[in-house]
Design a protein around this motif. Sequence first.
Motif, PDB file in Angstrom:
ATOM      1  N   TYR A  89       0.810  -1.229   0.000  1.00  0.00           N
ATOM      2  CA  TYR A  89       0.000   0.000   0.000  1.00  0.00           C
ATOM      3  C   TYR A  89       0.843   1.279   0.000  1.00  0.00           C
ATOM      4  O   TYR A  89       0.299   2.379  -0.030  1.00  0.00           O
ATOM      5  CB  TYR A  89      -0.926   0.018   1.230  1.00  0.00           C
ATOM      6  CG  TYR A  89      -1.833  -1.189   1.281  1.00  0.00           C
ATOM      7  CD1 TYR A  89      -2.890  -1.329   0.380  1.00  0.00           C
ATOM      8  CD2 TYR A  89      -1.607  -2.202   2.207  1.00  0.00           C
ATOM      9  CE1 TYR A  89      -3.709  -2.453   0.410  1.00  0.00           C
ATOM     10  CE2 TYR A  89      -2.426  -3.329   2.241  1.00  0.00           C
ATOM     11  CZ  TYR A  89      -3.472  -3.448   1.338  1.00  0.00           C
ATOM     12  OH  TYR A  89      -4.271  -4.557   1.363  1.00  0.00           O
ATOM     13  N   GLY A 113       3.796  -9.641   8.794  1.00  0.00           N
ATOM     14  CA  GLY A 113       3.378 -11.035   8.791  1.00  0.00           C
ATOM     15  C   GLY A 113       1.904 -11.037   8.431  1.00  0.00           C
ATOM     16  O   GLY A 113       1.496 -10.342   7.489  1.00  0.00           O
ATOM     17  N   TYR A 121       2.096   2.049  10.022  1.00  0.00           N
ATOM     18  CA  TYR A 121       2.113   2.920   8.836  1.00  0.00           C
ATOM     19  C   TYR A 121       2.421   4.362   9.224  1.00  0.00           C
ATOM     20  O   TYR A 121       3.182   5.052   8.554  1.00  0.00           O
ATOM     21  CB  TYR A 121       0.763   2.860   8.101  1.00  0.00           C
ATOM     22  CG  TYR A 121       0.483   1.529   7.456  1.00  0.00           C
ATOM     23  CD1 TYR A 121       0.638   1.360   6.086  1.00  0.00           C
ATOM     24  CD2 TYR A 121       0.073   0.435   8.222  1.00  0.00           C
ATOM     25  CE1 TYR A 121       0.382   0.130   5.487  1.00  0.00           C
ATOM     26  CE2 TYR A 121      -0.188  -0.792   7.631  1.00  0.00           C
ATOM     27  CZ  TYR A 121      -0.028  -0.935   6.271  1.00  0.00           C
ATOM     28  OH  TYR A 121      -0.272  -2.147   5.684  1.00  0.00           O
TER      29      TYR A 121
HETATM   30  N1  SAM Z   1      -1.420  -6.959   2.655  1.00  0.00           N
HETATM   31  C1  SAM Z   1      -0.032  -7.049   2.931  1.00  0.00           C
HETATM   32  C2  SAM Z   1       0.774  -5.769   2.693  1.00  0.00           C
HETATM   33  O1  SAM Z   1       0.500  -4.801   3.396  1.00  0.00           O
HETATM   34  O2  SAM Z   1       1.748  -5.694   1.931  1.00  0.00           O
HETATM   35  C3  SAM Z   1       0.525  -8.312   2.258  1.00  0.00           C
HETATM   36  C4  SAM Z   1       0.847  -9.329   3.338  1.00  0.00           C
HETATM   37  S1  SAM Z   1       2.245 -10.283   2.943  1.00  0.00           S
HETATM   38  C5  SAM Z   1       1.669 -11.890   3.302  1.00  0.00           C
HETATM   39  C6  SAM Z   1       3.363 -10.039   4.280  1.00  0.00           C
HETATM   40  C7  SAM Z   1       4.357  -8.936   4.091  1.00  0.00           C
HETATM   41  O3  SAM Z   1       4.995  -9.048   2.838  1.00  0.00           O
HETATM   42  C8  SAM Z   1       3.799  -7.544   4.115  1.00  0.00           C
HETATM   43  O4  SAM Z   1       3.526  -7.102   5.419  1.00  0.00           O
HETATM   44  C9  SAM Z   1       4.927  -6.766   3.470  1.00  0.00           C
HETATM   45  O5  SAM Z   1       5.968  -6.466   4.388  1.00  0.00           O
HETATM   46  C10 SAM Z   1       5.421  -7.748   2.418  1.00  0.00           C
HETATM   47  N2  SAM Z   1       4.866  -7.480   1.087  1.00  0.00           N
HETATM   48  C11 SAM Z   1       4.024  -8.256   0.377  1.00  0.00           C
HETATM   49  N3  SAM Z   1       3.742  -7.696  -0.817  1.00  0.00           N
HETATM   50  C12 SAM Z   1       4.433  -6.524  -0.855  1.00  0.00           C
HETATM   51  C13 SAM Z   1       4.578  -5.502  -1.831  1.00  0.00           C
HETATM   52  N4  SAM Z   1       3.946  -5.532  -2.987  1.00  0.00           N
HETATM   53  N5  SAM Z   1       5.386  -4.461  -1.545  1.00  0.00           N
HETATM   54  C14 SAM Z   1       6.054  -4.397  -0.362  1.00  0.00           C
HETATM   55  N6  SAM Z   1       5.952  -5.342   0.596  1.00  0.00           N
HETATM   56  C15 SAM Z   1       5.168  -6.400   0.355  1.00  0.00           C
END
Ligand code: SAM
Length: 181
Positions: A89, A113, A121
């Motif tokens: 985001y 996680g 944030y």
């Molecule tokens: N909805 C989550 C998010 O805020 O990015 C995705 C959850 S993912 C299972 C777990 C973690 O992977 C996130 O908290 C983030 O640190 C990282 N992550 C996943 N996709 C990402 C992206 N497109 N950009 C940056 N970090 C990402």
Amino acid sequence: MTEKDQEVVVLRLGHRPSRDKRVSTHLLLAARTFGAKNAYYTGTQDPFLEESIRKITADWGGDFTLEYAGGWKNVFADWKGKIVHLTMYGLPYQDVVDDIRSDPSPKLVVVGGAKVPGEVYGAADWNVAVTGQPHSEVSALALFLHELYQGSELKREFSGARLTVVPQANGKKLKTASRRV
Ligand code: SAM
């Protein structure tokens, strides 16, 4: 720009040993390999995770360490530097990574996680997206560190390694030192 010019410490939020064992291990191995100095994690304390990272460092060198932190708020409060939170985001990393790199202070790079508290944030200096698509903390961290260090992390040396790969076009070759120096 190398890891000596810009210190990175990784904070992994909300580790759950039953569900995240492999992904947390892989995240920490990526952190160690691609230039982070050390890491903290929150969630449930996991001696197996700590031991597996300790063993990798004992065999493959360097001085990366992993430490359990009771809660992210304490880590944020004690942190003397800036905070980068990786989240889909946030702002596209290709748009903000130059600003982050040109700020010389140490960076706490936070990866989530299952559920990241909303306050994270607001407390971060940068919320950074590695694309706006959901993928994984491992890929997000690896790409972010690669961009931050502009590829210099690929040539890192790991001092005191017991095991070193001898690169070959085919097959596997390892050099073994008798003990860690
Ligand atoms: N909805 C989550 C998010 O805020 O990015 C995705 C959850 S993912 C299972 C777990 C973690 O992977 C996130 O908290 C983030 O640190 C990282 N992550 C996943 N996709 C990402 C992206 N497109 N950009 C940056 N970090 C990402």
